[in-house]
Scaffold this active site. Structure first.
Site, PDB file in Angstrom:
ATOM      1  N   THR A 322      44.103  41.844  37.233  1.00 20.90           N
ATOM      2  CA  THR A 322      42.945  42.719  37.082  1.00 20.90           C
ATOM      3  C   THR A 322      43.419  44.068  36.557  1.00 20.90           C
ATOM      4  OG1 THR A 322      41.051  43.730  38.227  1.00 20.90           O
ATOM      5  CG2 THR A 322      43.065  43.475  39.504  1.00 20.90           C
ATOM      6  N   HIS A 374      50.684  37.545  53.123  1.00 18.46           N
ATOM      7  CA  HIS A 374      51.977  37.596  53.806  1.00 18.46           C
ATOM      8  C   HIS A 374      52.273  36.325  54.596  1.00 18.46           C
ATOM      9  CE1 HIS A 374      55.574  39.489  54.873  1.00 18.46           C
ATOM     10  NE2 HIS A 374      55.151  40.493  55.631  1.00 18.46           N
TER      11      HIS A 374
END
Length: 403
Positions: A322, A374
């Site tokens: 993006t 994560h």
């Protein structure tokens, strides 16, 4: 008489919103001519009339949510739509329409796309899969979706309460605007990603001097040879693909207690439209050269602006880029797209002083951000991935040689 029925939109889409009636009651419509535009979670679809005739009546208004298989208009012969004439035909289909919706509901759970683990967990918890809101933009229900559905607080009735308080005197101080279906979906998906992932973001900065110089030298020749402009997106796409190959867990997703490593490189490119942000994919970006990547992005951007994107354009991506820099953003934290575990955020190029050896020079610099899940990606891989993207952009000849 002919009924205009909401067609099958896509395997995972069962409803849409009437965005615009293209033909009004009393107007002629030819066979094969568009009569209504439907808005779905991802794309807009124009529906044709299977018969020529006069639009007798709309059975749903603009803004209404309609189900696949629902009758939404009647087309008949004649030159107009007398008030008494269409009344009987309108009443007749009412029961069948309801029956279609009931049948849809009865089989919706069976037709819901879900992983085996998600189906097993739903059975154990007694949860109807059709009622679960998936994070996956393809509509696939996963274990985490079922778990989130089972533990989510049932505070849904709060919305009607807010609506009840809304009809205050309109004094011009505020404007109330109904969210489009696509904006509602974007809002829901982004919130679900934030709540269902262990999202973290790491940052770096890229000296754009060399890539800007290379682009300046080659842009005219590139345009003459390929009839498309050489932008920065092709460089970043190539750099991302190379980094994904070295750090495969950034090109993955979670399904229950399994990690799915993707051996393909369909890179999503975020495009801003009047209706909201869409993320079509540059399919097989690893097999495309610079010109093919730039051409694909131009084509996807045009389709996005014209509401012509298809479900095939929007589904199946493995990683997203993006670029908030086109709006002047200096730094931001991008939110991951659907079930993907990584997204790269580009930002505006700003000339600022940097240390080059023992000297201070003014260089065109760009901050870049990698948001990642994560649960799948550790700091070593996330930092290494972003560092590799930085090194390749700062040494663009390596990208050209590698392609």
């Amino acid at each position: 008489m002919a009924e205009i029925i909401v067609p099958e939109l896509a395997e995972s889409i069962t409803e849409g919103t009437i965005a615009q009636w293209l033909k009004k009651p009393g107007e002629m419509v030819e066979k094969g001519e568009f009569i209504v535009e439907l808005e779905t979670d991802k794309v807009n679809v124009e529906v044709i009339s299977e018969e020529a005739g006069v639009v007798q009546e709309h059975l749903a208004a603009e803004g209404d949510t309609v189900q696949v298989g629902q009758v939404i208009a009647i087309v008949g012969s004649g030159s107009g739509a007398p008030a008494a004439t269409p009344a009987a035909p309108v009443e007749a289909p009412a029961a069948p329409v309801a029956a279609v919706v009931v049948e849809e509901d009865a089989s919706a759970s069976d037709r819901t796309i879900a992983s085996p683990a998600a189906r097993k967990l739903a059975r154990e918890k007694g949860i109807d899969l059709a009622a679960v809101s998936p994070v996956d933009p393809m509509g696939r229900v996963r274990v985490q979706d079922v778990e989130a559905h089972g533990t989510a607080p049932k505070a849904q009735p709060a919305a009607p309460a807010a609506k009840a308080a809304a009809p205050a005197q309109e004094d011009g101080r505020v404007t109330r605007e109904k969210m489009t279906r696509r904006r509602q979906t974007i809002a829901k998906r982004l919130l679900e990603v934030k709540q269902s992932t262990a999202m973290l973001t790491t940052f770096n900065e890229i000296d754009m001097t060399n890539v800007m110089a290379l682009r300046s030298r080659k842009k005219d020749q590139f345009f003459e040879q390929n009839d498309v402009r050489l932008g920065f997106m092709s460089f970043f796409t190539k750099a991302v693909v190379a980094a994904l190959k070295k750090y495969p867990y950034v090109n993955a997703e979670i399904d229950g207690d399994e990690i799915i490593l993707k051996n393909f490189f369909d890179i999503g490119v975020a495009i801003s439209t009047d209706g909201g942000l869409v993320v079509p994919n540059v399919v097989d970006a690893d097999r495309k050269n610079f010109a093919e990547i730039e051409g694909t992005i131009v084509e996807l951007a045009k389709k996005a602006r014209d509401n012509k994107l298809t479900m095939a354009d929007m589904t199946g991506g493995s990683f997203t880029i993006t670029n908030g820099g086109v709006f002047g953003s200096l730094m931001s934290t991008p939110i991951m797209n659907g079930t993907q575990v990584g997204i790269l955020g580009m930002h505006t190029i700003q000339r600022r002083p940097v240390a080059i050896g023992d000297n201070i020079e003014i260089r065109p610099m760009m901050y870049v951000a990698l948001s990642y899940d994560h649960r799948v990606i550790d700091g070593k891989d996330s930092v290494g991935f972003l560092k590799m993207v930085k090194d390749l952009i700062e040494n663009p000849e390596d990208l050209l040689l590698g392609s």
